[in-house]
Design an enzyme around this catalytic site. Structure first.
Site, PDB file in Angstrom:
ATOM      1  N   LYS A 216      26.209   8.361  -7.593  1.00 13.64           N
ATOM      2  CA  LYS A 216      25.523   7.109  -7.920  1.00 13.64           C
ATOM      3  C   LYS A 216      24.451   6.764  -6.892  1.00 13.64           C
ATOM      4  O   LYS A 216      24.447   7.245  -5.761  1.00 13.64           O
ATOM      5  CB  LYS A 216      26.535   5.982  -8.095  1.00 13.64           C
ATOM      6  CG  LYS A 216      27.396   6.222  -9.335  1.00 13.64           C
ATOM      7  CD  LYS A 216      28.149   5.013  -9.809  1.00 13.64           C
ATOM      8  CE  LYS A 216      28.816   5.323 -11.151  1.00 13.64           C
ATOM      9  NZ  LYS A 216      29.574   4.186 -11.676  1.00 13.64           N
ATOM     10  N   ARG A 256      36.676   9.818 -11.068  1.00 13.81           N
ATOM     11  CA  ARG A 256      35.797  10.366 -12.108  1.00 13.81           C
ATOM     12  C   ARG A 256      34.601  11.006 -11.410  1.00 13.81           C
ATOM     13  O   ARG A 256      33.828  10.325 -10.742  1.00 13.81           O
ATOM     14  CB  ARG A 256      35.332   9.255 -13.053  1.00 13.81           C
ATOM     15  CG  ARG A 256      34.455   9.706 -14.213  1.00 13.81           C
ATOM     16  CD  ARG A 256      34.087   8.513 -15.087  1.00 13.81           C
ATOM     17  NE  ARG A 256      33.327   8.903 -16.259  1.00 13.81           N
ATOM     18  CZ  ARG A 256      31.986   9.050 -16.282  1.00 13.81           C
ATOM     19  NH1 ARG A 256      31.277   8.816 -15.172  1.00 13.81           N
ATOM     20  NH2 ARG A 256      31.370   9.405 -17.392  1.00 13.81           N
TER      21      ARG A 256
END
Length: 317
Positions: A216, A256
């Protein structure tokens, strides 16, 4: 799948985006053959399940219609499920989730936590499958404007509790629920770090927690070069592994990730080292304001009679 929700070992969810515009790997697996091959590879690398998404949820992304989303994911789900791969469907649409479950998916990973489609609770309840409820405040196009909190951890915890209550009221069994703090979704970089530092406060909800920091943008900003240019997604794997390992050490049920093998290797080291757990003092985390990750203080430093960010092994408890 209840056994997966109750798993003692950290669960590794591999990411498979069959979209042309994902922030990290958009277009690489839009082709059916490439998508199936990558899903098989993720399992070979150690993923417990493969999370398949047909709609990008990166900040600013436009929505696609349900028919397009379903057309992207269903053939891949059928093929992977037939090969014995445990599949989760990454969608906020009840009709897509229902079709995906019929095609062989075993888990619904809903980034909206049930807010985007009120019918999702019925679909999950009737299927009896696990449901990942992520913290969410709005669709990708306008999520940046929604990143306003009094205290991000307290607010996220309260809003997740509301989604859990709604699911339970709709008849979804408690042992099918997993929560996710939604890093990057209506969150600034500082919000993400505060959620990481104070993860035990979210674990107090009493449900398994999925942690998804993989590649991210806030990791890219952390690793920016001397000119302030963020590290590209391909260079964020080590940081992803580090954040995932910190989350597991703090008590997260699962992570994840895009790079499954690197995460699985790190977890093997963690297990061999005695499964050390981070022991955080909540007040210390609040005083740090999220600027210091859990465990960053010296192990021997004490705050209020408790170790602030210390580490203990399984045998120490």
């Amino acid at each position: 799948m209840t056994d997966l929700v109750r798993a003692q070992a950290p669960v590794v969810m591999g990411v498979l985006n069959v979209t042309p515009d994902s922030f990290s790997d958009g277009g690489r697996y839009a082709d059916f053959t490439a998508a199936v091959a990558h899903g098989v590879r993720l399992v070979a690398d150690g993923a417990h399940l493969v999370d398949i998404g047909g709609e990008s949820t990166r900040p600013g992304a436009d929505r696609v219609d349900a028919e397009t989303e379903a057309a992207r994911v269903l053939p891949v789900i059928r093929e992977l499920a037939a090969a014995g791969v445990v599949v989760s469907i990454d969608t906020s649409r009840a009709r897509v989730a229902e079709a995906a479950l019929a095609a062989g998916a075993a888990v619904v990973n809903d980034v909206s936590g049930g807010l985007a489609d009120p019918d999702m609770a019925r679909v999950v309840r009737d299927a009896g499958c696990p449901w990942v409820l992520m913290h969410w405040r709005g669709h990708s196009r306008g999520m940046r404007e929604l990143a306003r909190y009094t205290d991000v951890v307290t607010d996220v915890r309260a809003e997740l509790a509301q989604r859990v209550d709604a699911a339970l009221t709709a008849g979804v069994p408690a042992d099918r629920i997993v929560v996710d703090p939604g890093l990057g979704f209506a969150k600034t970089a500082e919000h993400n770090w505060q959620l990481t530092a104070r993860l035990p406060e979210l674990l107090d909800l009493g449900f398994p927690l999925l942690f998804g920091a993989s590649r991210k943008s806030y990791l890219g900003r952390l690793l920016a070069d001397a000119d302030g240019v963020p590290r590209p997604t391909a260079g964020r794997e080590a940081a992803t592994v580090a954040t995932s390992l910190l989350a597991v050490a703090a008590g997260a049920w699962g992570v994840r990730v895009h790079d499954v093998l690197g995460t699985v290797d790190a977890l093997a080291v963690w297990r061999a080292g005695g499964r050390p757990r981070l022991v955080t003092d909540r007040a210390a985390g609040q005083r740090a304001g999220g600027e210091l990750a859990a465990g960053e203080r010296a192990g021997g430093e004490r705050a209020g009679g408790k170790l602030a960010g210390g580490i203990q092994t399984e045998g120490d408890r």
